[in-house]
Write a protein that holds these residues in place. Structure first.
Motif, short mmCIF file in Angstrom:
data_model
loop_
_atom_site.label_atom_id
_atom_site.label_comp_id
_atom_site.label_asym_id
_atom_site.label_seq_id
_atom_site.Cartn_x
_atom_site.Cartn_y
_atom_site.Cartn_z
N ASP A 21 33.64 1.93 24.03
CA ASP A 21 33.23 3.07 23.80
C ASP A 21 33.72 4.27 24.76
N PRO A 22 34.32 5.50 24.78
CA PRO A 22 34.96 6.05 24.76
C PRO A 22 34.21 6.83 26.75
N ALA A 23 32.66 6.67 26.48
CA ALA A 23 32.23 6.97 26.66
C ALA A 23 32.31 6.79 29.00
N GLY A 24 32.43 5.77 29.56
CA GLY A 24 32.69 6.02 30.96
C GLY A 24 34.09 7.55 30.86
N LEU A 25 34.81 6.77 30.35
CA LEU A 25 36.07 7.48 30.64
C LEU A 25 36.46 8.82 30.35
N VAL A 26 35.37 9.33 30.16
CA VAL A 26 34.96 10.63 29.43
C VAL A 26 34.45 11.50 30.50
N ALA A 27 32.98 10.79 31.74
CA ALA A 27 32.44 10.93 32.43
C ALA A 27 32.93 11.14 33.26
N HIS A 28 34.59 10.89 33.51
CA HIS A 28 35.39 10.36 34.86
C HIS A 28 35.83 11.70 34.92
N TYR A 29 36.18 12.65 34.01
CA TYR A 29 36.39 14.11 33.39
C TYR A 29 35.23 14.98 33.54
N THR A 30 34.27 15.22 33.78
CA THR A 30 33.31 15.93 32.98
C THR A 30 33.18 16.94 34.19
N ALA A 31 33.22 17.21 35.14
CA ALA A 31 33.33 18.63 36.13
C ALA A 31 34.60 18.78 35.82
N LEU A 32 35.26 18.32 35.26
CA LEU A 32 37.26 19.30 35.10
C LEU A 32 36.90 19.81 34.05
N ASP A 33 37.28 21.49 33.74
CA ASP A 33 37.74 22.19 32.79
C ASP A 33 38.81 21.67 31.53
N LEU A 34 38.86 20.20 31.71
CA LEU A 34 39.87 19.62 30.65
C LEU A 34 39.23 19.32 29.64
N PRO A 35 40.54 19.27 28.23
CA PRO A 35 39.33 19.82 26.32
C PRO A 35 39.70 17.94 26.73
N VAL A 36 39.44 17.11 25.16
CA VAL A 36 39.29 15.85 25.38
C VAL A 36 39.32 15.52 23.76
N LEU A 37 40.45 14.90 23.27
CA LEU A 37 40.35 14.89 22.03
C LEU A 37 40.13 13.22 22.03
N VAL A 38 38.98 12.77 20.74
CA VAL A 38 38.31 10.99 21.03
C VAL A 38 39.06 10.65 19.52
N SER A 39 39.26 9.29 19.39
CA SER A 39 39.68 9.08 17.67
C SER A 39 38.41 8.67 17.47
N GLY A 40 37.95 8.69 16.17
CA GLY A 40 37.21 8.41 15.38
C GLY A 40 37.72 6.46 14.41
N PRO A 41 36.43 6.62 14.20
CA PRO A 41 36.93 5.05 13.62
C PRO A 41 37.94 4.56 13.04
N ALA A 42 38.06 3.42 12.76
CA ALA A 42 38.90 3.05 12.31
C ALA A 42 39.57 3.07 10.52
N ALA A 43 38.19 3.35 9.99
CA ALA A 43 38.05 3.40 8.63
C ALA A 43 38.60 4.63 7.96
N GLY A 44 38.91 5.80 8.48
CA GLY A 44 39.39 6.20 8.52
C GLY A 44 40.49 6.42 8.72
N ALA A 45 41.41 6.34 8.53
CA ALA A 45 42.51 5.80 9.03
C ALA A 45 44.18 6.81 8.36
N ALA A 46 44.85 7.08 8.94
CA ALA A 46 45.90 8.28 8.35
C ALA A 46 47.06 6.69 7.76
N PRO A 47 47.73 7.45 7.20
CA PRO A 47 48.61 5.86 6.96
C PRO A 47 49.28 6.26 8.87
N ALA A 48 49.94 4.88 8.62
CA ALA A 48 51.13 4.70 9.82
C ALA A 48 52.54 4.46 9.84
N GLY A 49 52.43 4.38 8.22
CA GLY A 49 54.01 4.06 8.89
C GLY A 49 54.04 2.16 8.34
N ASP A 50 54.65 1.39 9.64
CA ASP A 50 55.32 0.31 9.30
C ASP A 50 53.58 -0.41 10.10
#
Length: 369
Positions: free
Chosen positions: A172-201
């Motif tokens: 769970d990335p909640a702790g890492l995200v909380a470290h930067y909550t006070a910043l005006d910093l956009p954060v994108l977080v990956s979802g579950p691996a079940a919806g994975a896009a092809p990654a190549g090799d």
């Protein structure tokens, strides 16, 4: 006294005839040609003295041209993202070389030093307007010291930062995200691996389509730099967004570190995006020092702490032993948010590093994954 012969004359140095040397017969000048006929291209990669640039981008005439640098530019670094003037053969035909004669004015410069006490600046990329910092929630462990260094470099360069967190199926990335909550910093977080896009090799990391599309939207119409430690999935992201085939690598089970796979910075177009949408994938830079950044600028990069500078005495170093430093009181009064104490500790690690101690070496490293 005998009289001199009338056939003889007095000689002096003005009578000596000096033959002009072939290499010195022309007056020397520092004036250089203006190269008004030069065409402008964007450098997409640099490889052993050869510069590949794209010309007439987003038109039917778009092409890649390989060039060598003119003699008068040999002391100036040319990096991915630079806009340059090219003359000579700019057709892009096989086995042809153009000449790079001018570096256009840069809108931004992302810089680093080899270490925090190394005064020599290295230009990483030019003309980027967004820095995407890629970290994993686990495997490898996220290092806030690395993220903070990247944010300082971005703010100092006038580049907008964006934090992208992968492998959230492992932790769970909640702790890492909380470290930067006070910043005006956009954060994108990956979802579950079940919806994975092809990654190549087979060594590639699974990425959900939602993250890929959310990131594509953020990259649209911008020149973005991707930074991240080895093994976090950066090169996999680049492949999914550009259709490229950048080498990807896993994480060593013993060291917890990724395997470096890229060796040179490369600018790539973002697929299915507006014209001018570029990703610059960075190589495995071994150290990301901040010697070129003034200490006050480092504090200002910690947005929730920067306001305390006005309350500090003149010449304050902002370290734990600085007399009258206002940072401690600022945090104690809750003005830096819930993560204020942790953010202050991270800031002071950076400041101590400028004095010879502080961050662990791996916090200064940049890699690929």
């Amino acid at each position: 006294m005998a009289r001199r012969s009338s056939t003889r004359r007095d000689w002096d140095e003005t009578d000596v005839r000096v033959r002009a040397h072939k290499s010195g017969s022309r007056p020397r000048t520092k004036d250089r040609p203006a190269h008004e006929d030069a065409v402008t291209g964007r450098v997409v990669t640099v490889d052993r003295g050869r510069y590949t640039a794209v010309l007439d981008e987003d038109t039917d005439a778009e092409r890649l041209v390989v060039a060598v640098r003119a003699k008068e530019l040999r002391r100036r670094p040319v990096v991915a993202g630079d806009l340059v003037g090219l003359v000579g053969d700019v057709t892009g035909a096989p086995d042809t070389l153009a000449r790079l004669v001018r570096i256009e004015e840069r809108s931004t410069v992302l810089r680093r030093s080899a270490d925090d006490d190394d005064p020599v600046e290295r230009v990483v990329v030019a003309n980027a307007d967004q820095l995407v910092v890629v970290v994993a929630a686990a495997e490898p462990e996220p290092r806030t010291g690395f993220v903070d260094r990247a944010l300082v470099a971005a703010y100092d360069a006038g580049i907008d930062p964006l934090l992208c967190i992968t492998k959230t199926d492992l932790r769970d990335p909640a702790g890492l995200v909380a470290h930067y909550t006070a910043l005006d910093l956009p954060v994108l977080v990956s979802g579950p691996a079940a919806g994975a896009a092809p990654a190549g090799d087979g060594a590639s990391l699974p990425l959900d389509r939602g993250l890929v599309e959310a990131l594509r939207e953020r990259l649209d119409g911008r020149v973005s730099v991707l930074l991240g430690h080895s093994g976090v999935g950066k090169s996999t992201l680049v492949n999914a967004l550009t259709g490229a085939d950048r080498a990807t690598g896993g994480v060593n089970a013993v060291t917890g570190r990724g395997r470096h796979t890229s060796s040179s910075a490369l600018a790539l177009k973002v697929e299915d995006a507006s014209p001018g949408s570029w990703i610059i994938d960075t190589p495995g830079i071994r150290s990301f020092g901040l010697a070129h950044v003034d200490p006050d600028r480092i504090v200002e990069a910690f947005d929730e702490l920067g306001g305390a500078i006005a309350e500090c005495p003149k010449g304050c170093r902002h370290t734990e032993d600085s007399p009258g430093c206002a940072l401690d009181g600022w945090v104690a009064r809750g003005r830096a948010g819930a993560a204020g104490a942790a953010r202050l500790a991270s800031l002071r690690r950076l400041l101590r590093a400028r004095e010879g101690s502080g961050d662990a070496p791996e916090d200064k490293e940049l890699g690929v994954g």
